[in-house]
Design an enzyme around this catalytic site. Structure first.
Site, mmCIF file in Angstrom:
data_model
loop_
_atom_site.group_PDB
_atom_site.id
_atom_site.type_symbol
_atom_site.label_atom_id
_atom_site.label_comp_id
_atom_site.label_asym_id
_atom_site.label_seq_id
_atom_site.Cartn_x
_atom_site.Cartn_y
_atom_site.Cartn_z
ATOM 1 C CG PHE A 147 -30.585 -17.409 -30.171
ATOM 2 C CD1 PHE A 147 -30.002 -16.773 -29.095
ATOM 3 C CD2 PHE A 147 -31.888 -17.865 -30.043
ATOM 4 C CE1 PHE A 147 -30.698 -16.582 -27.904
ATOM 5 C CE2 PHE A 147 -32.599 -17.688 -28.857
ATOM 6 C CZ PHE A 147 -31.990 -17.051 -27.783
ATOM 7 N N GLY A 148 -27.435 -20.464 -31.407
ATOM 8 C CA GLY A 148 -27.405 -21.912 -31.276
ATOM 9 C C GLY A 148 -27.431 -22.261 -29.790
ATOM 10 C CB ILE A 150 -22.949 -21.518 -26.853
ATOM 11 C CG1 ILE A 150 -22.283 -22.905 -26.853
ATOM 12 C CG2 ILE A 150 -22.234 -20.583 -25.874
ATOM 13 C CD1 ILE A 150 -20.831 -22.926 -27.326
ATOM 14 C CB THR A 229 -17.001 -16.866 -25.146
ATOM 15 O OG1 THR A 229 -18.378 -16.842 -25.507
ATOM 16 C CG2 THR A 229 -16.778 -16.051 -23.892
ATOM 17 N NE ARG A 231 -12.957 -21.696 -32.699
ATOM 18 C CZ ARG A 231 -13.276 -22.353 -31.577
ATOM 19 N NH1 ARG A 231 -13.553 -21.685 -30.473
ATOM 20 N NH2 ARG A 231 -13.296 -23.665 -31.551
ATOM 21 C CD GLU A 260 -7.381 -18.470 -29.245
ATOM 22 O OE1 GLU A 260 -8.337 -17.729 -29.524
ATOM 23 O OE2 GLU A 260 -7.502 -19.619 -28.827
ATOM 24 C CG HIS A 278 -9.843 -20.585 -26.601
ATOM 25 N ND1 HIS A 278 -9.663 -20.657 -27.959
ATOM 26 C CD2 HIS A 278 -11.002 -21.247 -26.349
ATOM 27 C CE1 HIS A 278 -10.671 -21.339 -28.504
ATOM 28 N NE2 HIS A 278 -11.490 -21.711 -27.542
ATOM 29 C CB ILE A 279 -10.332 -20.500 -19.942
ATOM 30 C CG1 ILE A 279 -10.874 -19.104 -19.594
ATOM 31 C CG2 ILE A 279 -8.816 -20.511 -19.936
ATOM 32 C CD1 ILE A 279 -10.605 -18.685 -18.148
ATOM 33 N N GLY A 280 -13.120 -21.082 -22.282
ATOM 34 C CA GLY A 280 -14.571 -21.327 -22.223
ATOM 35 C C GLY A 280 -14.926 -22.722 -21.738
#
Ligand code: DGY
Length: 314
Positions: A147-148, A150, A229, A231, A260, A278-280
């Site tokens: 819960f940082g 992002i 989203t 790792r 990946e 990996h398009i966050g």
């Protein structure tokens, strides 16, 4: 005064290369570059796809003082090896809102089976596409792991979709709870037992590698959906395939992968799985922000000896 040398791990877009050149001499140190390209360099600039192992860091000349990472995650860097060499590390914590947008998009796409429906329509089978039955989103419980910044940004979005939000992390965050309406689960098991959809936003460390394995999946609600989203290696992909094949999970939305850029082939078999490369952070605006922030870090390091966004080993 000689200009500082900045080594970049690969060719970057021309505008970015020009901007770096305004700070110093730029050398590209890709797989084909001779080792002496690093000699005399002050800064190494790379991203999540450029692994800096302990051996690689040990081979750095003493002149290097900063590893400037383009991206917020620094799991591509052996932070302890860097600390031993007294190397400073910086990241670019400017991907929050774009990554949260993508997590929400992936959640909606997976629950509402957008990929499968669109594929069937493109293949000419409108009726089969229309016949796909997804999973309702509103009214469901979203469990956020990590819960940082992002995770909190995802919680804000989810409350707009009338979801109940719970979270698990190292400590409760009362100030974020006040903004997002989310509530804290001290134990991951409690979150897993209650969440219809679980979204991963914790950093990848030795402690979180394979946090989601067969044992974890078994604790999730039957038919729950996993969104990642963060790792790839937070998830044991072989256990994920088993959980999907056994219908323990109702779907998965993945923007990141354990191996990946390889994608575990079995994952491609499932219609209830959404796969993204990996398009966050992949909006033009976010990528520009990341580039500018990496430059600001390098500039601060060269001028004052410290980057703006310093990262230390946990
Ligand atoms: C980040 O910022 O860490 C994104 O995942 C891009 O690597």
């Amino acid at each position: 005064m000689p200009r500082p040398v900045i080594v970049v791990a690969r060719q970057l877009p021309p505008l970015f290369m020009d901007a770096i050149a305004s700070l110093g001499e730029v050398r590209v140190f890709d797989a084909t570059a001779p080792a002496q390209s690093l000699e005399g360099a002050s800064v190494w600039l790379g991203s999540a796809v450029d692994a800096l192992t302990a051996d690689r860091i040990a081979s750095f000349p003493d002149s290097i003082g900063l590893i400037a990472n383009i991206g917020v995650g620094t799991d591509n860097i052996d932070l302890n090896a860097a600390a031993k060499r007294r190397l400073q590390i910086s990241n670019t914590p400017v991907v929050t809102e774009d990554t949260a947008d993508l997590a929400m998009a992936l959640l909606l796409a997976t629950c509402r089976r957008l990929s499968a429906s669109e594929r069937l329509l493109r293949e000419g089978d409108f009726a089969a596409g229309a016949g796909q039955q997804g999973i309702r989103v509103h009214g469901k419980t979203l469990g956020i792991v990590g819960f940082g910044a992002i995770g909190q940004a995802v919680a804000r979005r989810a409350s707009g979709f009338a979801m109940r939000v719970i979270y698990h992390g190292p400590r409760p965050r009362p100030e974020a709870e006040a903004v997002t309406g989310a509530s804290f689960c001290e134990q991951l098991a409690q979150l897993l037992a209650e969440a219809d959809i679980v979204s991963l936003h914790c950093p990848l460390t030795d402690a979180t590698r394979h946090l989601f394995d067969a044992g974890t999946f078994a604790q999730m609600k039957a038919g729950a959906v996993l969104i990642n989203t963060g790792r790839g290696a937070l998830v044991d992909e072989s256990a994920l395939v088993d959980a999907l094949a056994g219908n323990q999970l109702g779907g998965a939305g993945l923007d990141v992968f354990e191996f990946e850029p390889e994608v575990t082939p079995a994952l491609k078999r499932f219609d209830n799985v959404t796969l993204l490369p990996h398009i966050g952070s992949a909006t033009g605006e976010c990528r520009a922000d990341m580039a500018m922030r990496a430059l600001a870090n390098i500039s601060a390091f060269l001028e004052q000896g410290r980057p703006l966004d310093g990262v230390t080993a946990a």
